[in-house]
Design an enzyme around this catalytic site. Sequence first.
Site, PDB file in Angstrom:
ATOM      1  N   ASP A  73      -7.631   5.846   7.589  1.00  7.72           N
ATOM      2  CA  ASP A  73      -7.599   4.943   6.265  1.00  7.72           C
ATOM      3  C   ASP A  73      -8.557   3.754   6.600  1.00  7.72           C
ATOM      4  O   ASP A  73      -7.971   2.500   6.385  1.00  7.72           O
ATOM      5  CB  ASP A  73      -6.216   4.716   5.719  1.00  7.72           C
ATOM      6  CG  ASP A  73      -6.236   4.315   4.457  1.00  7.72           C
ATOM      7  OD1 ASP A  73      -7.249   4.324   3.750  1.00  7.72           O
ATOM      8  OD2 ASP A  73      -5.307   3.786   3.829  1.00  7.72           O
ATOM      9  N   SER A 130       1.525   3.155   2.160  1.00  6.31           N
ATOM     10  CA  SER A 130       2.494   3.209   3.427  1.00  6.31           C
ATOM     11  C   SER A 130       3.614   2.180   3.530  1.00  6.31           C
ATOM     12  O   SER A 130       4.735   2.461   4.400  1.00  6.31           O
ATOM     13  CB  SER A 130       1.773   3.206   4.892  1.00  6.31           C
ATOM     14  OG  SER A 130       1.058   1.793   4.985  1.00  6.31           O
ATOM     15  N   LYS A 182       6.257  -5.305   8.240  1.00  6.25           N
ATOM     16  CA  LYS A 182       5.900  -3.990   7.170  1.00  6.25           C
ATOM     17  C   LYS A 182       7.089  -3.039   7.140  1.00  6.25           C
ATOM     18  O   LYS A 182       7.554  -2.349   8.027  1.00  6.25           O
ATOM     19  CB  LYS A 182       4.719  -3.210   7.652  1.00  6.25           C
ATOM     20  CG  LYS A 182       4.119  -2.046   6.665  1.00  6.25           C
ATOM     21  CD  LYS A 182       2.740  -1.791   7.007  1.00  6.25           C
ATOM     22  CE  LYS A 182       2.255  -0.827   5.718  1.00  6.25           C
ATOM     23  NZ  LYS A 182       0.859  -0.617   5.607  1.00  6.25           N
ATOM     24  N   GLY A 187       0.923  -1.291   0.005  1.00  6.01           N
ATOM     25  CA  GLY A 187      -0.110  -0.158   0.019  1.00  6.01           C
ATOM     26  C   GLY A 187       0.828   1.303   0.098  1.00  6.01           C
ATOM     27  O   GLY A 187       2.148   1.040  -0.185  1.00  6.01           O
TER      28      GLY A 187
END
Length: 793
Positions: A633, A523, A540, A521
């Site tokens: 989000d 981010s 992540k 995504g």
Amino acid sequence: MRCKTFAVTFLCFLCFATANAQISSLERGSSLSVEDNSDFLTSPDKSFTCGFHGVGTNAYWFSIWFSHSKDRTIVWMANRDKPVNGLGSRVHLSRDGSMVLTDVDGAIIWKSSTNSSSTTAPAERAELLDSGNLILKDPSGKILWQSFDFPTDTLLPNQYFRKSNKLISNLGRGDFGTGYFTFYFDNDNVLKLMYDGPDISSLYWPDPDYNVFQKGRTAYNSSRVAVLDNLGSFLSSDQLQFSAFDMGLRVKRRLTMDYDGNLRLYSLNSSTGLWVITWQAMVELCKVHGICGRNAICIYTPEPKCSCLPGYEVTDASNLNLGCKPKFKRTCSKSEEEKFVQIPQVDFYGFDLNYTEKLTSIDDCRELCLGDCRCEAFSYRLNGEGKCYTKSALFNGYRSPNFVGSIYLRMPTSVETPSLVTKLNASDTCRSTEVQKMGSASMYDNTSKRVRWIYLYWFAIAAGAVEILFILSGWWLLFRRHGGAAPVEDGYRVISSQFRMYRYTELKKATKHFKEELGRGASGAVFKGVLEDERVVAVKKLADIYQGEDVFWAEVSTIGKINHMNLVRIWGFCSEDKHRLLVSEFVENGSLDKHLFPPNFLGWEERFEVAKGVAKGLAYLHHECLEWVIHCDVKPENILLDSNFEAKIADFGLAKLTQRGSNSSMFSRIRGTKGYMAPEWALNLPITAKVDVYSYGVVILELVKGIRLSNWAVEDSEEQEAELARFVRIARRKIQCGQDSWIEDMLDPRLQGKFNRSQAEKMVHIGISCVDEDRNKRPSMDSVVNDLLECED
């Protein structure tokens, strides 16, 4: 002439250097004066300073503090309750080997008690060690006295904490007097936190609702000793173990009993001189006992705040922690008519006059309180069975959207209370009382409703099962990995569930060089990994916008403190060079969008559970989490489903990380995904939690319809209209027209009639209210939770 000038300059330099020399020890017969600003003892590595610490114009404390912290953080005090005068006060090492603090009039304010006797030599010198320990030594080097044996509110690394020691908080910020919160070994050999105030004494950590073993502790070790090591790991004989998230050497740390009742572990940022919280005992500060005083409740606004109950007023306007007093005179006259004022989702701990194990109705509970002159209120809980607690005093009050019960205040009917407060008259025999809006929106939630018994019955069973599973898992991990007490050298592997900092090489190995990508995504990208302790995790790799290592550490630690069953658990992070990574739990079934939208299919029961779970997670972030977080989000891609299809919100901390340095209500750039973004983003209005409410509204309507409502629909006139606007327009028209089958027309046809009508109608009503363009008309997330709970079968 030049030589003479040089000589004079050199002599002046020597005089200046001598006058400002830092003393490493104090010889017997010598003293430190409060009037000499350079009269200090300094540790050899310059980390700690010992001397007089002044506040204001004429109050001084003989103290030890961190030399390089921005605010000269004090770690020990000799005279915390008796400051000395700024003129003539001094501390000296007397001829008998004692260190003595005297005031301007010669009065002895404090004196050390050494271990010297008639057969041993008195202390010859005082030294401040690199550890922050002030010691008195005899000529042979034997330590006769040390400050480490007499802690005030702070424990330093390698300072042993024993049964005779206590950490006692300060009275307040900048007020060094002895406070009311204590960290100590209790008589059952367990480390605890206690409020010991002028009115009450109450234990609040570990959670008194659970026994010692349920909290992972043991009472079967009478040694009563604990220590914080140089790595940032705390180990205790009662098996309490925790670690700083930035574990490692060469970091200055302190464990402090803070004035607000929370025990916190801090790390010093050497470049800024500021402290970063790397662990804390209490995540929900409102559950600290004594924080708000009598007849007051602690609420989140979003910071903890004390508020008076209806019918009560502040005792002392200058100090809200002193609680509140009734506006009425309490009597026991049977001739006086009384009423009960109901405050939902509020509880008071302790001071129970009775507790009934058997099933009790609210009427029986009310009569029980009326029959006892001592009863000031009663608490009635609906968590699978009616639980009744009558109260002789109202202390330790707090409001939580997750508390399934109410407090009922007893008072004369003549007392005026807010018109919207629910009143249960003493003579009322009605067994059904509607919970309505309460007084101030900042004090109470906007909408609270009675919860149905059958839901709460199953909720209690589920909660109990989760709790038992958690406890068993914790014990299994503890004994499988450590057997008994873990050694200090275990470092990073002390507790498998501890939020911590990972090395980049660890995560690179765990993900096999970031081989298996789970998703990507704006981010960053997410990869699957397996840690050394065999936990499967999601790693992540954050985008390049996440810069500033010290700020990143501080803010990511906030995310690590957040813990809720409907939020993806963050296990830790990595911050090395340019690398910024977050390590979280791996959620088996992936994101909601992969199950809800065609060609995939999700049954109605799972859809409703997802709606509830997401609402609970957002309510926790908005209303109960100490560090107020706006997600920014919320969308199906950020809602993950575990093996039981329980919803877990992901990426809930990334908005906070990207907005450092900005005001809490203003964002430097637009966040979110088209179709789920609230209108205020485009209108450049201040961003509040209501943007998440809007996004949730889109998601819950998508759960109903089973398609993307962010897409465009083509009408017969060939004019394009957003699916969301079309859905809301048609639904409103059908509802206003009173069509009997309107809900069937709005639902996903793939359900083929297999749904709960009341749940579906409630979800549509909630969704429409959440996507209102006027953010002030959107509900709060805790009221959404209550509305959904009301629809449980």
